[in-house]
Design a protein around this motif. Structure first.
Motif, PDB file in Angstrom:
ATOM      1  N   PRO A  45       0.774  -1.085  -0.031  1.00 30.59           N
ATOM      2  CA  PRO A  45       0.217   0.033  -0.006  1.00 30.59           C
ATOM      3  C   PRO A  45       0.939   1.371   0.180  1.00 30.59           C
ATOM      4  CG  PRO A  45       0.025  -1.039   2.120  1.00 30.59           C
ATOM      5  CD  PRO A  45       0.824  -1.912   1.255  1.00 30.59           C
ATOM      6  N   PRO A  46       0.363   2.245  -0.477  1.00 28.90           N
ATOM      7  CA  PRO A  46       1.028   3.571  -0.517  1.00 28.90           C
ATOM      8  C   PRO A  46       1.764   4.140   0.832  1.00 28.90           C
ATOM      9  CG  PRO A  46      -0.847   3.771  -2.096  1.00 28.90           C
ATOM     10  CD  PRO A  46      -1.022   2.460  -1.000  1.00 28.90           C
ATOM     11  N   SER A  47       0.968   3.991   1.862  1.00 29.60           N
ATOM     12  CA  SER A  47       1.452   4.213   3.212  1.00 29.60           C
ATOM     13  C   SER A  47       2.851   3.441   3.513  1.00 29.60           C
ATOM     14  CB  SER A  47       0.175   3.907   4.138  1.00 29.60           C
ATOM     15  OG  SER A  47       0.033   2.412   4.269  1.00 29.60           O
ATOM     16  N   CYS A  48       2.926   2.372   2.776  1.00 22.02           N
ATOM     17  CA  CYS A  48       4.139   1.416   3.180  1.00 22.02           C
ATOM     18  C   CYS A  48       5.437   1.787   2.271  1.00 22.02           C
ATOM     19  CB  CYS A  48       3.994   0.059   2.954  1.00 22.02           C
ATOM     20  SG  CYS A  48       2.901  -0.767   4.333  1.00 22.02           S
ATOM     21  N   LEU A  49       5.119   2.710   1.240  1.00 25.37           N
ATOM     22  CA  LEU A  49       6.186   3.176   0.443  1.00 25.37           C
ATOM     23  C   LEU A  49       6.987   4.396   0.791  1.00 25.37           C
ATOM     24  CD1 LEU A  49       4.277   2.873  -3.072  1.00 25.37           C
ATOM     25  CD2 LEU A  49       5.589   1.195  -1.918  1.00 25.37           C
ATOM     26  N   ASN A  50       7.893   3.913   1.707  1.00 25.32           N
ATOM     27  CA  ASN A  50       8.866   5.112   2.203  1.00 25.32           C
ATOM     28  C   ASN A  50      10.341   4.477   2.464  1.00 25.32           C
ATOM     29  OD1 ASN A  50       9.044   4.092   4.872  1.00 25.32           O
ATOM     30  ND2 ASN A  50       6.804   4.122   5.058  1.00 25.32           N
ATOM     31  N   PRO A  51      11.074   5.205   2.323  1.00 25.84           N
ATOM     32  CA  PRO A  51      12.602   4.876   2.420  1.00 25.84           C
ATOM     33  C   PRO A  51      12.778   4.016   3.668  1.00 25.84           C
ATOM     34  CG  PRO A  51      12.619   7.156   2.039  1.00 25.84           C
ATOM     35  CD  PRO A  51      11.151   6.667   2.160  1.00 25.84           C
ATOM     36  N   LYS A  52      12.008   4.243   4.824  1.00 25.81           N
ATOM     37  CA  LYS A  52      12.391   3.427   6.005  1.00 25.81           C
ATOM     38  C   LYS A  52      12.206   1.885   5.930  1.00 25.81           C
ATOM     39  CE  LYS A  52       9.122   3.260   9.069  1.00 25.81           C
ATOM     40  NZ  LYS A  52       8.018   3.307   9.898  1.00 25.81           N
TER      41      LYS A  52
END
Length: 90
Positions: free
Chosen positions: A62-69
């Protein structure tokens, strides 16, 4: 369908990362806790890894999980995959 344990997810994600690294002749071994950018993967490689992870585990990140972390290391990816599969992602 039973969910894989975190070690299985880590092993499979590591294999995908090694496959992508090999495309750049990066053959050095790296650990699951190592930062993928420090290993030599580019931002495009990380996008390709994300797509490979989705295909390998039959998930949609999901988009909410698409982060560098979440794509910092194989360990971080494994935790994210487990959270997505269990529905506990934040």
């Amino acid at each position: 369908m039973p969910q894989p344990d975190i070690q299985s997810v880590t092993t499979r994600a590591m294999a995908l990362a090694h496959e992508i690294a090999a495309r750049h002749a990066i053959t050095a071994e790296f650990r699951s806790a190592d930062a993928l950018v420090d290993v030599g993967l580019t931002s495009l490689d990380l996008v390709n890894l994300m797509l490979a992870i989705e295909a390998e585990f039959d998930i949609m990140i999901p988009p909410s999980c698409l982060n560098p972390k979440n794509f910092h290391s194989i360990d971080a990816i494994s935790k994210m995959v487990e959270a997505v599969r269990s529905g506990t992602f934040q």
